[in-house]
Scaffold this motif. Sequence first.
Motif, PDB file in Angstrom:
ATOM      1  N   ASP A  54       0.848  -1.299   0.002  1.00  0.00           N
ATOM      2  CA  ASP A  54      -0.136   0.118   0.138  1.00  0.00           C
ATOM      3  C   ASP A  54       0.754   1.316  -0.013  1.00  0.00           C
ATOM      4  N   ARG A  55       1.825   1.172   0.885  1.00  0.00           N
ATOM      5  CA  ARG A  55       2.725   2.336   0.899  1.00  0.00           C
ATOM      6  C   ARG A  55       3.556   2.715  -0.314  1.00  0.00           C
ATOM      7  N   PHE A  56       4.188   1.540  -0.965  1.00  0.00           N
ATOM      8  CA  PHE A  56       5.079   1.788  -1.982  1.00  0.00           C
ATOM      9  C   PHE A  56       4.492   1.802  -3.497  1.00  0.00           C
ATOM     10  N   ASN A  57       3.301   1.299  -3.657  1.00  0.00           N
ATOM     11  CA  ASN A  57       2.595   1.078  -4.815  1.00  0.00           C
ATOM     12  C   ASN A  57       3.548   0.789  -5.956  1.00  0.00           C
ATOM     13  N   PRO A  58       3.930  -0.423  -5.823  1.00  0.00           N
ATOM     14  CA  PRO A  58       4.780  -1.125  -7.050  1.00  0.00           C
ATOM     15  C   PRO A  58       4.161  -1.447  -8.428  1.00  0.00           C
ATOM     16  N   HIS A  59       5.034  -1.718  -9.179  1.00  0.00           N
ATOM     17  CA  HIS A  59       4.338  -1.874 -10.635  1.00  0.00           C
ATOM     18  C   HIS A  59       4.619  -3.668 -10.770  1.00  0.00           C
ATOM     19  N   ILE A  60       5.416  -4.211  -9.890  1.00  0.00           N
ATOM     20  CA  ILE A  60       5.526  -5.641  -9.852  1.00  0.00           C
ATOM     21  C   ILE A  60       5.898  -5.911  -8.532  1.00  0.00           C
ATOM     22  N   CYS A  61       5.593  -7.491  -8.313  1.00  0.00           N
ATOM     23  CA  CYS A  61       5.917  -8.138  -7.158  1.00  0.00           C
ATOM     24  C   CYS A  61       6.708  -9.346  -7.208  1.00  0.00           C
ATOM     25  N   VAL A  62       7.775  -9.341  -6.373  1.00  0.00           N
ATOM     26  CA  VAL A  62       8.526 -10.773  -6.413  1.00  0.00           C
ATOM     27  C   VAL A  62       8.439 -11.266  -5.012  1.00  0.00           C
TER      28      VAL A  62
END
Length: 233
Positions: A39-47
């Motif tokens: 929620d905080r970082f709002n990434p474009h991809i997750c590993v």
Amino acid sequence: MLYVEDEPFLARVVKESLESREFDVALVADGGLASNEFDRFNPHICVLDVMLPQKDGYEIAREIRKKNPSIPIIFLTAKTQTSDLLAGFESGGNDYLRKPFSMEELIVRMQNLLHLTSGNGKQGGIMKENDGIKLGNYVFYPHRLELTLKDETRKLSHRETQLLQMLTRDTNNPVSRQDILLKLWGDDSFYNSRNLDVYISRLRDYLSADTAIQIITLKGFGYRFTVAKYTSS
């Protein structure tokens, strides 16, 4: 990107390798903290590693999928059973990489998923390839992490993309440094403030080919992004 891994040595090597390739990495070692960091970082991809303290990667993926149905998710695991692979896909994973793995393979898989989810056609709420934000002579594609000028394309890092989004969300209206620091870095420490200065300088350089575009420093407050209107005499 959000990277969840509880093996300290592996986590450090992967994070440093990805950052050397211009990825901005939010590293989490505890599965129980992953959802809040997402929620905080709002990434474009997750590993995501699979075996983690508090919550495993599958549970994290299910939580992320409820928040964002289209974000790419890659699982990293030492497990080799077909049932584990199926569990990963059923929980919302897009790809599955078995440990040990090479950094080149991980990066290729990440880039492939980012391309697929930002490219041809509108799928799962992802922006169409021909949709972008017009900034003077540039076109900004947040979901593709790209800034184009005519036939030239510059790849942006995740944080550069986030910062440019904040600055251009409401053109000509000021954005405070504190809001930027809290949203993108999580605190407004002196170290992060200096990082922000570096990122602002980079964006100014990237946009310098169009003199109508300015990122104006508002002393004691923050910044204003402006695009002057062209007039004919």
